[in-house]
Design a protein around this motif. Structure first.
Motif, PDB file in Angstrom:
ATOM      1  N   THR A 185     -19.048  24.630 -15.369  1.00  0.00           N
ATOM      2  CA  THR A 185     -19.636  25.955 -15.136  1.00  0.00           C
ATOM      3  C   THR A 185     -20.027  26.661 -16.427  1.00  0.00           C
ATOM      4  O   THR A 185     -20.380  27.830 -16.399  1.00  0.00           O
ATOM      5  CB  THR A 185     -18.625  26.873 -14.416  1.00  0.00           C
ATOM      6  OG1 THR A 185     -17.473  26.991 -15.235  1.00  0.00           O
ATOM      7  CG2 THR A 185     -18.246  26.325 -13.067  1.00  0.00           C
ATOM      8  N   ARG A 186     -19.897  25.993 -17.553  1.00  0.00           N
ATOM      9  CA  ARG A 186     -20.151  26.712 -18.813  1.00  0.00           C
ATOM     10  C   ARG A 186     -20.763  25.785 -19.851  1.00  0.00           C
ATOM     11  O   ARG A 186     -20.616  24.568 -19.784  1.00  0.00           O
ATOM     12  CB  ARG A 186     -18.854  27.296 -19.354  1.00  0.00           C
ATOM     13  CG  ARG A 186     -17.789  26.260 -19.564  1.00  0.00           C
ATOM     14  CD  ARG A 186     -16.463  26.872 -19.952  1.00  0.00           C
ATOM     15  NE  ARG A 186     -15.582  27.023 -18.817  1.00  0.00           N
ATOM     16  CZ  ARG A 186     -14.272  27.265 -18.904  1.00  0.00           C
ATOM     17  NH1 ARG A 186     -13.714  27.425 -20.070  1.00  0.00           N
ATOM     18  NH2 ARG A 186     -13.547  27.367 -17.840  1.00  0.00           N
ATOM     19  N   ILE A 191     -17.384  33.793 -24.108  1.00  0.00           N
ATOM     20  CA  ILE A 191     -16.069  33.778 -24.739  1.00  0.00           C
ATOM     21  C   ILE A 191     -16.205  33.101 -26.095  1.00  0.00           C
ATOM     22  O   ILE A 191     -16.585  31.935 -26.186  1.00  0.00           O
ATOM     23  CB  ILE A 191     -15.049  33.049 -23.860  1.00  0.00           C
ATOM     24  CG1 ILE A 191     -14.781  33.931 -22.636  1.00  0.00           C
ATOM     25  CG2 ILE A 191     -13.749  32.794 -24.590  1.00  0.00           C
ATOM     26  CD1 ILE A 191     -14.699  33.187 -21.389  1.00  0.00           C
ATOM     27  N   VAL A 223     -20.705  31.233 -19.975  1.00  0.00           N
ATOM     28  CA  VAL A 223     -20.442  30.922 -18.571  1.00  0.00           C
ATOM     29  C   VAL A 223     -21.720  31.134 -17.776  1.00  0.00           C
ATOM     30  O   VAL A 223     -22.203  32.264 -17.670  1.00  0.00           O
ATOM     31  CB  VAL A 223     -19.309  31.814 -18.022  1.00  0.00           C
ATOM     32  CG1 VAL A 223     -18.987  31.422 -16.589  1.00  0.00           C
ATOM     33  CG2 VAL A 223     -18.080  31.703 -18.908  1.00  0.00           C
ATOM     34  N   PRO A 245      -9.679  31.684 -20.064  1.00  0.00           N
ATOM     35  CA  PRO A 245     -10.230  33.027 -19.836  1.00  0.00           C
ATOM     36  C   PRO A 245     -11.336  33.088 -18.782  1.00  0.00           C
ATOM     37  O   PRO A 245     -11.523  34.118 -18.150  1.00  0.00           O
ATOM     38  CB  PRO A 245     -10.767  33.429 -21.216  1.00  0.00           C
ATOM     39  CG  PRO A 245     -10.940  32.152 -21.965  1.00  0.00           C
ATOM     40  CD  PRO A 245      -9.924  31.193 -21.421  1.00  0.00           C
ATOM     41  N   VAL A 246     -12.039  31.988 -18.591  1.00  0.00           N
ATOM     42  CA  VAL A 246     -13.128  32.006 -17.608  1.00  0.00           C
ATOM     43  C   VAL A 246     -12.566  32.004 -16.192  1.00  0.00           C
ATOM     44  O   VAL A 246     -12.966  32.798 -15.336  1.00  0.00           O
ATOM     45  CB  VAL A 246     -14.076  30.806 -17.820  1.00  0.00           C
ATOM     46  CG1 VAL A 246     -15.112  30.742 -16.711  1.00  0.00           C
ATOM     47  CG2 VAL A 246     -14.748  30.904 -19.175  1.00  0.00           C
ATOM     48  N   LEU A 265     -14.549  34.644 -13.569  1.00  0.00           N
ATOM     49  CA  LEU A 265     -15.953  34.805 -13.978  1.00  0.00           C
ATOM     50  C   LEU A 265     -16.914  33.985 -13.134  1.00  0.00           C
ATOM     51  O   LEU A 265     -18.065  34.363 -12.961  1.00  0.00           O
ATOM     52  CB  LEU A 265     -16.129  34.418 -15.457  1.00  0.00           C
ATOM     53  CG  LEU A 265     -15.656  35.437 -16.491  1.00  0.00           C
ATOM     54  CD1 LEU A 265     -15.900  34.913 -17.898  1.00  0.00           C
ATOM     55  CD2 LEU A 265     -16.365  36.764 -16.303  1.00  0.00           C
ATOM     56  N   VAL A 266     -16.469  32.841 -12.642  1.00  0.00           N
ATOM     57  CA  VAL A 266     -17.369  32.033 -11.813  1.00  0.00           C
ATOM     58  C   VAL A 266     -17.053  32.191 -10.326  1.00  0.00           C
ATOM     59  O   VAL A 266     -17.722  31.612  -9.491  1.00  0.00           O
ATOM     60  CB  VAL A 266     -17.373  30.541 -12.213  1.00  0.00           C
ATOM     61  CG1 VAL A 266     -18.112  30.360 -13.516  1.00  0.00           C
ATOM     62  CG2 VAL A 266     -15.971  29.973 -12.319  1.00  0.00           C
ATOM     63  N   PHE A 284     -22.655  34.888 -16.990  1.00  0.00           N
ATOM     64  CA  PHE A 284     -21.647  35.737 -16.340  1.00  0.00           C
ATOM     65  C   PHE A 284     -20.663  36.276 -17.375  1.00  0.00           C
ATOM     66  O   PHE A 284     -20.014  37.285 -17.159  1.00  0.00           O
ATOM     67  CB  PHE A 284     -20.826  34.960 -15.307  1.00  0.00           C
ATOM     68  CG  PHE A 284     -21.647  34.296 -14.249  1.00  0.00           C
ATOM     69  CD1 PHE A 284     -22.669  34.987 -13.621  1.00  0.00           C
ATOM     70  CD2 PHE A 284     -21.390  32.989 -13.864  1.00  0.00           C
ATOM     71  CE1 PHE A 284     -23.414  34.384 -12.621  1.00  0.00           C
ATOM     72  CE2 PHE A 284     -22.139  32.372 -12.869  1.00  0.00           C
ATOM     73  CZ  PHE A 284     -23.147  33.077 -12.257  1.00  0.00           C
ATOM     74  N   GLY A 285     -20.533  35.543 -18.457  1.00  0.00           N
ATOM     75  CA  GLY A 285     -19.574  35.949 -19.467  1.00  0.00           C
ATOM     76  C   GLY A 285     -19.734  35.089 -20.699  1.00  0.00           C
ATOM     77  O   GLY A 285     -20.348  34.014 -20.648  1.00  0.00           O
ATOM     78  N   GLN A 338     -18.378  29.900 -25.696  1.00  0.00           N
ATOM     79  CA  GLN A 338     -18.519  29.394 -24.339  1.00  0.00           C
ATOM     80  C   GLN A 338     -19.359  30.383 -23.544  1.00  0.00           C
ATOM     81  O   GLN A 338     -19.013  31.556 -23.445  1.00  0.00           O
ATOM     82  CB  GLN A 338     -17.147  29.238 -23.692  1.00  0.00           C
ATOM     83  CG  GLN A 338     -16.268  28.242 -24.425  1.00  0.00           C
ATOM     84  CD  GLN A 338     -15.062  27.848 -23.591  1.00  0.00           C
ATOM     85  OE1 GLN A 338     -15.177  27.574 -22.404  1.00  0.00           O
ATOM     86  NE2 GLN A 338     -13.910  27.824 -24.221  1.00  0.00           N
ATOM     87  N   LEU A 374     -15.712  24.793  -6.327  1.00  0.00           N
ATOM     88  CA  LEU A 374     -15.453  24.019  -7.537  1.00  0.00           C
ATOM     89  C   LEU A 374     -13.976  23.644  -7.594  1.00  0.00           C
ATOM     90  O   LEU A 374     -13.112  24.491  -7.407  1.00  0.00           O
ATOM     91  CB  LEU A 374     -15.806  24.865  -8.770  1.00  0.00           C
ATOM     92  CG  LEU A 374     -15.290  24.362 -10.126  1.00  0.00           C
ATOM     93  CD1 LEU A 374     -16.014  23.095 -10.565  1.00  0.00           C
ATOM     94  CD2 LEU A 374     -15.445  25.440 -11.194  1.00  0.00           C
TER      95      LEU A 374
END
Lengths: 76, 151
Positions: free
Chosen positions: A25-26, A51, A60, B21-22, B27-28, A48-49, A58, B71
């Motif tokens: 996802t990233r 990091i 996202v 952190p994700v 976040l997803v 979305f974000g 990273q 996921l």
């Protein structure tokens, strides 16, 4: 600009990228200079974000990560 | 209502407690995580019925016929293992039934290698409120309902 171009530009451009690798996802990106990374622009491009940890950024982007990574590699 | 089943046996933990952190910030998407039993040749099952739209050795995404994406991520930072220790039992694009074996792996080896073997199960792009019934933190068997996605 398409999404891949926007993300590449927001990461500081081709010259700033050491490595880019998609996860599920990233985008895991290693950059030369993390101060060149524009988090706002990454979010504007659809992230979305973001990091950042040292030189590893990273981004996202969700399940399209591998497609976007391929598109970015094509641009580099 | 979509039942999302546990892909593996272990202890259910809050997503907020996942050391990444994700995932911990959802976040997803929202979801839950399982700290898997440490047995060699652990199987990771399809949590829902659908199309295997993405298959990495360490992670896979199944999309249901009505477009819900789930996921399953086997361990944290496990992309760095480049598939080492993961055996695939399906192929990208396959139609799979909930409970089908997708990957087998060894959480203990992942842990010995210095990575967390925790398995986040994420409802991609869902709102937090859309996850209704949730399995409480604690032991879960593979195949038990982990959460329900109201859609």
């Amino acid at each position: 600009m398409d999404k891949a171009e926007q993300i590449l530009a927001a990461l500081g451009g081709t010259d700033n990228i050491v490595e880019i690798e998609p996860c599920a996802t990233r985008l895991r990106t290693e950059v030369h200079n993390s101060s060149l990374v524009d988090e706002k622009a990454l979010k504007a491009a659809g992230a979305f974000g973001v990091i950042t940890s040292g030189s590893v950024v990273q981004v996202v982007v969700g399940p399209e990560a591998d497609t976007i990574a391929t598109d970015i590699e094509d641009l580099m | 209502m979509l039942d999302v089943i546990a892909p593996t046996a272990g202890q259910v933990i809050d997503l907020a407690d996942v050391p990444d952190p994700v995932f911990s910030a959802a976040l997803v998407g929202p979801g839950a995580a399982i700290d898997p039993e440490r047995s060699a040749n652990t199987q990771a099952l399809a949590p829902v019925t659908g199309t295997l739209v993405k298959l990495h050795p360490h992670a896979f995404i199944i999309r249901t016929s009505d477009g819900a994406g789930i996921l399953t991520h086997l361990g944290i930072d496990t992309v760095q293992l480049n598939g080492d220790g993961f055996q695939l039992h399906a192929a990208e694009g396959d139609e799979v039934a909930a409970g089908a074996v997708i990957v087998s792996w060894d959480p203990a080896t992942v842990e010995t290698g210095g990575r967390s073997p925790i398995v986040p199960v994420i409802a991609l792009d869902a709102s937090t409120e859309a996850l209704t019934v949730r399995h409480e933190p604690g032991p879960i068997k593979a195949g038990d309902v982990l959460f329900q996605w109201s859609r």
